[in-house]
Motif scaffolding. Structure first.
Motif, short mmCIF file in Angstrom:
data_model
loop_
_atom_site.label_atom_id
_atom_site.label_comp_id
_atom_site.label_asym_id
_atom_site.label_seq_id
_atom_site.Cartn_x
_atom_site.Cartn_y
_atom_site.Cartn_z
N ASN A 1 -39.44 62.36 4.44
CA ASN A 1 -39.20 61.22 5.32
C ASN A 1 -39.51 59.90 4.59
N HIS A 2 -38.54 59.00 4.60
CA HIS A 2 -38.68 57.71 3.93
C HIS A 2 -39.91 56.93 4.44
N LEU A 3 -40.17 57.02 5.74
CA LEU A 3 -41.25 56.23 6.34
C LEU A 3 -42.61 56.80 5.94
N ALA B 1 -43.07 58.42 3.29
CA ALA B 1 -43.18 58.12 1.85
C ALA B 1 -43.73 56.71 1.63
N HIS B 2 -43.30 55.74 2.46
CA HIS B 2 -43.85 54.38 2.36
C HIS B 2 -45.37 54.41 2.47
N VAL B 3 -45.88 55.20 3.42
CA VAL B 3 -47.33 55.27 3.63
C VAL B 3 -47.99 56.01 2.46
N SER C 1 -41.03 47.62 7.96
CA SER C 1 -39.96 47.50 6.97
C SER C 1 -38.78 46.78 7.59
N GLY C 2 -37.63 46.86 6.92
CA GLY C 2 -36.45 46.18 7.43
C GLY C 2 -35.83 46.91 8.61
N GLY C 3 -36.04 48.21 8.69
CA GLY C 3 -35.43 48.99 9.76
C GLY C 3 -36.41 49.51 10.78
N ALA D 1 -39.93 44.20 12.08
CA ALA D 1 -40.54 42.97 11.57
C ALA D 1 -39.72 42.38 10.43
N GLY D 2 -39.26 43.23 9.51
CA GLY D 2 -38.48 42.74 8.37
C GLY D 2 -37.14 42.16 8.82
N GLU D 3 -36.58 42.78 9.86
CA GLU D 3 -35.31 42.31 10.41
C GLU D 3 -35.50 40.90 10.99
N PHE E 1 -37.68 38.67 9.96
CA PHE E 1 -37.74 37.78 8.79
C PHE E 1 -36.32 37.49 8.29
N ASP E 2 -35.50 38.55 8.19
CA ASP E 2 -34.15 38.40 7.65
C ASP E 2 -33.28 37.51 8.55
N LYS E 3 -33.42 37.72 9.88
CA LYS E 3 -32.57 36.96 10.81
C LYS E 3 -32.97 35.49 10.83
N GLY F 1 -34.59 37.98 3.67
CA GLY F 1 -35.27 36.76 4.06
C GLY F 1 -36.77 36.77 3.87
N GLY F 2 -37.38 37.96 3.91
CA GLY F 2 -38.84 38.04 3.84
C GLY F 2 -39.45 37.30 2.66
N PRO F 3 -39.01 37.61 1.43
CA PRO F 3 -39.61 36.94 0.27
C PRO F 3 -39.40 35.43 0.31
N ILE G 1 -39.07 33.44 3.01
CA ILE G 1 -39.96 32.82 4.01
C ILE G 1 -41.41 32.82 3.51
N ASP G 2 -41.80 33.92 2.91
CA ASP G 2 -43.15 34.06 2.34
C ASP G 2 -43.42 32.89 1.38
N LYS G 3 -42.46 32.62 0.51
CA LYS G 3 -42.62 31.58 -0.51
C LYS G 3 -42.64 30.18 0.13
N GLY H 1 -44.51 49.59 3.75
CA GLY H 1 -43.15 49.14 4.01
C GLY H 1 -42.94 47.75 3.42
N GLY H 2 -41.68 47.32 3.34
CA GLY H 2 -41.33 46.07 2.66
C GLY H 2 -42.13 44.86 3.10
N VAL H 3 -42.41 44.75 4.40
CA VAL H 3 -43.11 43.57 4.91
C VAL H 3 -44.58 43.55 4.44
N ALA I 1 -45.44 43.60 1.63
CA ALA I 1 -45.48 42.75 0.42
C ALA I 1 -45.81 41.31 0.79
N ASN I 2 -45.76 40.98 2.08
CA ASN I 2 -45.98 39.58 2.52
C ASN I 2 -47.39 39.10 2.20
N SER I 3 -47.48 37.97 1.51
CA SER I 3 -48.78 37.53 1.02
C SER I 3 -49.72 37.11 2.15
N THR J 1 -41.92 47.59 -1.18
CA THR J 1 -40.48 47.66 -0.90
C THR J 1 -39.96 49.00 -1.44
N ASP J 2 -38.72 49.34 -1.06
CA ASP J 2 -38.21 50.68 -1.35
C ASP J 2 -38.27 51.02 -2.84
N ASN J 3 -38.75 52.21 -3.14
CA ASN J 3 -38.87 52.65 -4.53
C ASN J 3 -38.88 54.18 -4.59
O1 KG4 Z 1 -39.15 48.89 3.12
P1 KG4 Z 1 -38.03 48.03 2.70
O2 KG4 Z 1 -37.89 47.67 1.24
O3 KG4 Z 1 -36.66 48.63 3.15
C1 KG4 Z 1 -36.52 49.32 4.36
O4 KG4 Z 1 -36.88 50.51 4.42
O5 KG4 Z 1 -36.12 48.63 5.34
O6 KG4 Z 1 -38.14 46.68 3.57
C2 KG4 Z 1 -37.24 45.64 3.42
C3 KG4 Z 1 -37.69 44.51 4.34
C4 KG4 Z 1 -36.69 43.37 4.42
O7 KG4 Z 1 -36.47 43.05 5.78
C5 KG4 Z 1 -37.39 42.23 3.69
O8 KG4 Z 1 -37.05 40.94 4.18
C6 KG4 Z 1 -38.84 42.56 3.95
O9 KG4 Z 1 -38.92 43.95 3.85
N1 KG4 Z 1 -39.74 41.94 2.95
C7 KG4 Z 1 -40.65 41.00 3.26
C8 KG4 Z 1 -41.24 40.60 2.02
N2 KG4 Z 1 -40.68 41.34 1.03
C9 KG4 Z 1 -39.77 42.16 1.60
N3 KG4 Z 1 -41.00 40.45 4.43
C10 KG4 Z 1 -41.94 39.49 4.42
N4 KG4 Z 1 -42.54 39.05 3.29
C11 KG4 Z 1 -42.24 39.58 2.08
N5 KG4 Z 1 -42.84 39.13 0.98
#
Ligand code: KG4
Ligand code: ZN
Length: 344
Positions: A112-114, A116-118, A138-140, A165-167, A169-171, A182-184, A186-188, A273-275, A277-279, A305-307
């Protein structure tokens, strides 16, 4: 096997990623992203992602083997993301992994991808990962999990009722014309703004919400509030909006994550999850967890983020726990629930 060499393949979205671990040691982590091909559409286009995975798979595999200085015959097991994700994208990873496992005559773990994130935290911190509360953002997906055993026992405490949450940020980044993802961005931008400039709403935090859905999230009200603010304030200060919007998300995520720790009596929190990474999320989590006596673990930003390393990490944990592998023929599951750690 205490230190299995596991190759992990991740293709659930727009990253073709392969990681190789030996036990909990990361040997290689190669990522080929098709994000630039999607940027002009403002989101990931499934068909483009699948084709990009097909093109990138073999070169990514070669690079990962080169970086890790191992050869294919050294691999003890293959792990692959079996879901959730875009089905056409998942199928490229699953087909490649099944081919490798069959050719090498090694077991395959479709994970499971989720989860795996943990589990990627296993590569960075020495102490046992579970039991823990996990905030998966994450984004989804956005959910709060109780992880009693990352290889088989995950309970969902709550999840988002609308956007992830990531969605969100993206929207918001899209409305502010900051590009995708959008996440990176907005973070910056938020680093130059004031987090208290605008008081944006914290979803599902009324006293009634704390009674009825304490661990669920909602970001649609926040999204609407930001959009209205932007419309009503033509000369808005971009950095202040970014910082205040980010603060509203960070605040509510951590309020609920810490409440879950308190209610469960588990004094450990993993943010993944991707979010993650938010500082700002990382900094506020550190402060609040210290105050509450909760041990906080957040993987390094590059592993949030995904790897492929995260898939290999979960595969390695599955092997060490003696979990049985997946059958050679299994279906990728685009909506695999977070509670199903591996496909059987
Ligand atoms: O986990 P991930 O790489 O892919 C999914 O499984 O969805 O997450 C991607 C999400 C995106 O919505 C992206 O905007 C968000 O993670 N993200 C961040 C940051 N880096 C990536 N959100 C906020 N701050 C960040 N630095
Ligand atoms: Zn992900």
């Amino acid at each position: 096997m205490s230190e299995p060499i596991v190759l992990g393949i991740e293709t659930s979205c727009d990253e073709t990623a392969i990681g190789i671990v030996r036990g909990r040691t990361l040997l290689a982590n190669v990522i080929a992203s098709s994000v630039e091909e999607h940027a002009r559409f403002g989101g990931v286009v499934p068909e483009i992602a699948s084709r990009a995975h097909l093109e990138a798979m073999i070169p990514t595999l070669h690079q990962a083997l080169k970086d890790s200085k191992i050869s294919l015959k050294d691999i003890d097991a293959v792990a692959v993301t079996g879901g959730p994700g875009l089905v056409g994208a998942l199928l490229v990873g699953v087909g490649s992994a099944a081919g490798l496992a069959l050719g090498l005559n090694k077991p395959i773990y479709a994970v499971n991808h989720l989860a795996a994130h943990v589990s990627v935290d296993y590569l960075t911190h020495d102490n046992p990962l579970d039991p823990t509360i996990a905030l998966l953002v994450s984004g989804g997906h956005s959910s709060l999990l109780q992880v009693d055993d990352i290889t088989g026992s995950i309970t969902k405490l709550g999840e988002t009722m609308d956007d992830a949450a990531g969605e969100a940020f993206d929207k918001i980044a899209r409305v502010m014309k900051l590009g995708f993802p959008g996440g990176p961005a907005i973070d910056k931008l938020a680093k130059d703004g004031s987090a208290s400039a605008i008081d944006f709403p914290r979803g599902l935090t009324t006293s009634n919400d704390w009674q009825t859905r304490p661990f669920d999230f909602s970001f649609s009200g926040l999204k609407t509030a930001v959009a209205r603010y932007l419309e009503a304030t033509p000369d808005y200060a971009k950095a202040d909006v970014a910082a205040s919007f980010q603060e509203a998300i960070v605040d509510v995520l951590l309020l609920k994550a810490l409440a879950a720790c308190k209610q469960s009596g588990i004094d450990s929190l993993v943010i993944a999850g991707g979010v993650a990474a938010n500082s700002r999320l990382r900094a506020v989590a550190q402060e609040r967890c210290e105050k509450a006596g909760i041990q906080l673990r957040v993987p390094s930003p590059g592993l949030c983020t995904d790897n492929g390393a995260m898939v290999a990490a979960l595969g390695s944990l599955m092997v060490s726990a003696g979990r049985s592998p997946s059958p050679v023929a299994f279906d990728a599951d685009s909506s695999l629930p977070v509670t199903t750690v591996s496909l059987r």
